[in-house]
Design an enzyme around this catalytic site. Structure first.
Site, PDB file in Angstrom:
ATOM      1  N   GLU A  37     -26.241  14.544 -19.562  1.00  0.00           N
ATOM      2  CA  GLU A  37     -26.774  13.854 -20.739  1.00  0.00           C
ATOM      3  C   GLU A  37     -27.990  12.997 -20.403  1.00  0.00           C
ATOM      4  O   GLU A  37     -28.899  12.846 -21.232  1.00  0.00           O
ATOM      5  CB  GLU A  37     -25.691  12.979 -21.378  1.00  0.00           C
ATOM      6  CG  GLU A  37     -24.576  13.765 -22.060  1.00  0.00           C
ATOM      7  CD  GLU A  37     -23.422  14.118 -21.148  1.00  0.00           C
ATOM      8  OE1 GLU A  37     -22.404  14.629 -21.654  1.00  0.00           O
ATOM      9  OE2 GLU A  37     -23.540  13.873 -19.913  1.00  0.00           O
TER      10      GLU A  37
ATOM     11  N   PHE B 120      -8.620   9.332 -26.637  1.00  0.00           N
ATOM     12  CA  PHE B 120      -9.276  10.119 -25.592  1.00  0.00           C
ATOM     13  C   PHE B 120     -10.771  10.221 -25.868  1.00  0.00           C
ATOM     14  O   PHE B 120     -11.200  10.596 -26.950  1.00  0.00           O
ATOM     15  CB  PHE B 120      -8.655  11.515 -25.533  1.00  0.00           C
ATOM     16  CG  PHE B 120      -9.323  12.431 -24.537  1.00  0.00           C
ATOM     17  CD1 PHE B 120      -9.233  12.179 -23.178  1.00  0.00           C
ATOM     18  CD2 PHE B 120     -10.061  13.529 -24.955  1.00  0.00           C
ATOM     19  CE1 PHE B 120      -9.855  13.005 -22.250  1.00  0.00           C
ATOM     20  CE2 PHE B 120     -10.677  14.371 -24.043  1.00  0.00           C
ATOM     21  CZ  PHE B 120     -10.574  14.109 -22.687  1.00  0.00           C
ATOM     22  N   GLN B 121     -11.575   9.864 -24.867  1.00  0.00           N
ATOM     23  CA  GLN B 121     -13.037   9.875 -24.925  1.00  0.00           C
ATOM     24  C   GLN B 121     -13.580   8.984 -26.038  1.00  0.00           C
ATOM     25  O   GLN B 121     -14.591   9.291 -26.674  1.00  0.00           O
ATOM     26  CB  GLN B 121     -13.580  11.304 -25.047  1.00  0.00           C
ATOM     27  CG  GLN B 121     -13.343  12.130 -23.786  1.00  0.00           C
ATOM     28  CD  GLN B 121     -14.153  13.408 -23.724  1.00  0.00           C
ATOM     29  OE1 GLN B 121     -14.464  14.009 -24.752  1.00  0.00           O
ATOM     30  NE2 GLN B 121     -14.478  13.843 -22.516  1.00  0.00           N
TER      31      GLN B 121
ATOM     32  N   MET C  48     -40.467   1.821  -2.442  1.00  0.00           N
ATOM     33  CA  MET C  48     -40.832   0.492  -2.919  1.00  0.00           C
ATOM     34  C   MET C  48     -39.830  -0.555  -2.452  1.00  0.00           C
ATOM     35  O   MET C  48     -40.200  -1.693  -2.137  1.00  0.00           O
ATOM     36  CB  MET C  48     -40.939   0.480  -4.438  1.00  0.00           C
ATOM     37  CG  MET C  48     -41.593  -0.778  -4.992  1.00  0.00           C
ATOM     38  SD  MET C  48     -43.307  -0.998  -4.441  1.00  0.00           S
ATOM     39  CE  MET C  48     -44.180   0.057  -5.581  1.00  0.00           C
TER      40      MET C  48
END
Length: 575
Positions: A65, A127-128, A486
């Site tokens: 994602e 759930f989720q 960096m």
């Protein structure tokens, strides 16, 4: 028949019909002119994905994602259109949080649809389930959770309006699964009505007159241009105004490309790793005109030492930015393009600044960006310069975050707008590669080059699947110094060379990795092979990954150390 007419026919055909929530979602975004979606499916968002299958709208299946939302950011930055992201609930939603924050900081228009568990179990730790609206509220322009399917068309229309008007930014719509399955009346004909959201587009003419008078009397005027000019499509007006008034101009990191990088009045990037000339011009100017810049700390350095002799004029569409960091004498709340048009119209006597311009030209000649070539190793600045020369600056360039990002900003001269795609405000490692995918989708006929560090690339390298699957000819340039460059530089300069967890003694074979995805891979160790390798990379008609092994202890200079003013740069080297 025009595309516009065809679109109107679709609206008439689909208006005032009974639809499921998922059908409404896809129909609405089609009517918004969206031609591509970035996303990843999952249980709570499956009804929407079923509709994507039925309607045939183009969908880019990222491999994570985070890759989807960074690709949407790259697409939005290059195309000027809103990037659309569709993901599932819980981890799917939380995996896009970094990209949402990144888009908010850099004012990129996104509309993000997240699946949610059914309304009946919200708040039960189903759930989720994750409270994505609560999580993202501080990092979006607005967030919605849809509880009634009949509200969905209005909410989507408002979301696109909010994301793309005023100061652009991300808007999130959380869609419970039951709402996406319910049936309601699809009415997309109503105009957006948001009394509490009315961005100021046109400038106050009296305030513009004050600026015109200030320019007329200034001896050392300077423009600092930010990304606001790019978002406003005001680059033509900016060029006209600068040449009309003969005012030198510097850029923020995200403003690069708003003004031709090879123009004689352009001083380069300002800030922590800006050019000597740009930073000294800010320190010495008597009038500083900020155009669509928010005076980020990496631009200003020590606020007490920032432009100490200057009257400050700040033009910004977001009134919250004016006076937030820097006291402003001439505030102008406006779209940058409209403000520039009014400045051009009001004109005024040109500033008597010919001596100032000559002084800055001399500084540019005496204090250029520099690096020392080495026959035994590739210097990263040298690599970026070669690619700039070979592409003649015509490529779209994306970067990850770190040393290579600053070197690219310094040594790649952007002549056109929306050719520079980087993570500025949030500084998101892993951004550069998926952003290049989105940029290439936005402009399939323009070369896209992604400059990445060896560390940042490994954060989203799974998106290599998309390059071969979609035949995207993105050129991946790994500026490989075997470290978090960096971080290592700061540890060297400010932490007595204690290199805590910033060096990579073991790395993957990036060439074999590319070949595992059926992508051309190359490794370049020698300066003698540099030019040939760059030419081969650019000539290849498909995707290429090149692992350029560069000097591992090279630092980015000039540099303004923490707490110092812009005039107190280190690493400055006169000719």
């Amino acid at each position: 028949m025009s595309t516009k007419l065809r679109k109107k026919e679709v609206i008439v055909e689909k208006e005032n019909q009974m639809m499921t929530g998922s059908s409404m979602l896809i129909e609405a975004i089609k009517q918004e002119g969206v031609d591509v979606i970035f996303g990843y499916p999952g249980g709570a968002i499956l009804p929407a994905y079923d509709q994507i299958y039925k309607d045939g709208i183009r969908h880019i299946l990222a491999r994570h994602e985070q890759g989807a939302i960074h690709a949407a950011e790259g697409y939005a930055r290059v195309s000027g259109k809103p990037g659309v992201v569709v993901v599932t609930s819980g981890p799917g939603a939380t995996n896009v949080v970094t990209g949402i924050a990144d888009a908010m900081m850099d004012s990129l228009p996104l509309v993000v649809f997240t699946g949610q568990v059914a309304s009946s179990v919200i708040g039960t730790d189903a759930f989720q389930e994750a409270d994505v609206v609560g999580i993202t509220m501080p990092i979006t322009k607005h967030s919605y959770q849809v509880r009634n399917v009949n509200d969905l068309p209005r909410i989507i229309k408002e979301a696109f309006h909010i994301a793309t008007t005023g100061r652009p930014g991300p808007v999130l719509i959380d869609l419970p699964k039951d709402v996406s399955l319910e049936t309601g009346l699809f009415d997309y004909s109503k105009a957006v009505d948001l009394p509490g959201y009315q961005p100021t587009i046109m400038p106050n003419k009296l305030q513009v007159r004050k600026l015109v008078e200030a320019v007329s009397s200034a001896k050392k005027p300077l423009i600092l241009v930010g990304a606001g000019v790019l978002h406003a499509n005001g680059t033509d007006e900016l060029l006209k105004y600068v040449e009309q008034q003969q005012i030198p101009i510097a850029s923020t990191l995200l403003g690069l490309g708003a003004f031709p990088g090879d123009h004689e009045l352009f001083l380069g990037m300002a800030g922590m790793h800006g050019t000597y000339t740009a930073n000294m011009a800010i320190y010495e100017c008597d009038l500083l005109i900020s155009l669509g810049s928010r005076f980020d700390d990496r631009v200003t350095g020590n606020l007490e030492k920032f432009a100490p002799n200057a009257k400050i004029a700040h033009i910004d569409i977001d009134p919250a930015e004016i006076g937030k960091n820097i006291e402003t004498q001439i505030p102008i709340v406006s779209d940058a393009k409209e403000a520039l048009k009014e400045l051009i119209t009001q004109n005024g006597v040109k500033s008597q600044n010919s001596v100032w311009i000559e002084d800055l030209k001399r500084l540019k000649q005496e204090y250029p960006l520099w690096y020392t070539e080495d026959t035994s190793v590739i210097k990263p600045q040298q690599l970026i310069e070669r690619i700039y020369e070979k592409t003649k600056g015509e490529a779209i360039v994306t970067t990850d975050v770190g040393q290579h990002q600053m070197w690219t900003a310094q040594f790649f001269k952007f002549k056109k707008p929306n050719r520079w795609v980087t993570s500025g405000g949030l500084g998101t490692m892993g951004f550069g590669f998926p952003a290049a995918i989105g940029a290439q989708i936005a402009e399939p006929n323009t070369p896209v080059i992604a400059f990445m560090g060896d560390a940042g690339f490994q954060m989203t390298l799974q998106e290599l699947s998309l390059l071969q699957e979609m035949k995207l000819p993105v050129k991946l340039v790994i500026v490989n110094n075997a470290s978090l460059g960096m971080v290592r530089q700061w540890q060297q300069l400010f932490f007595e060379e204690r290199y805590s967890n910033s060096l990579f003694p073991v790395q993957p074979d990036f060439v074999k990795l590319a070949e595992a995805y059926d992508i051309k891979g190359m490794r370049v160790d020698s300066v003698n092979d540099l030019d040939k390798a760059v030419e081969e990379m650019l000539a290849h008609d498909g995707p290429v990954l090149v692992d350029f092994r560069v000097a591992s202890r090279e630092n980015v200079y000039p540099m303004v150390a923490p707490g110092k003013g812009l005039h107190e740069m280190i690493g400055v080297k006169p000719l």
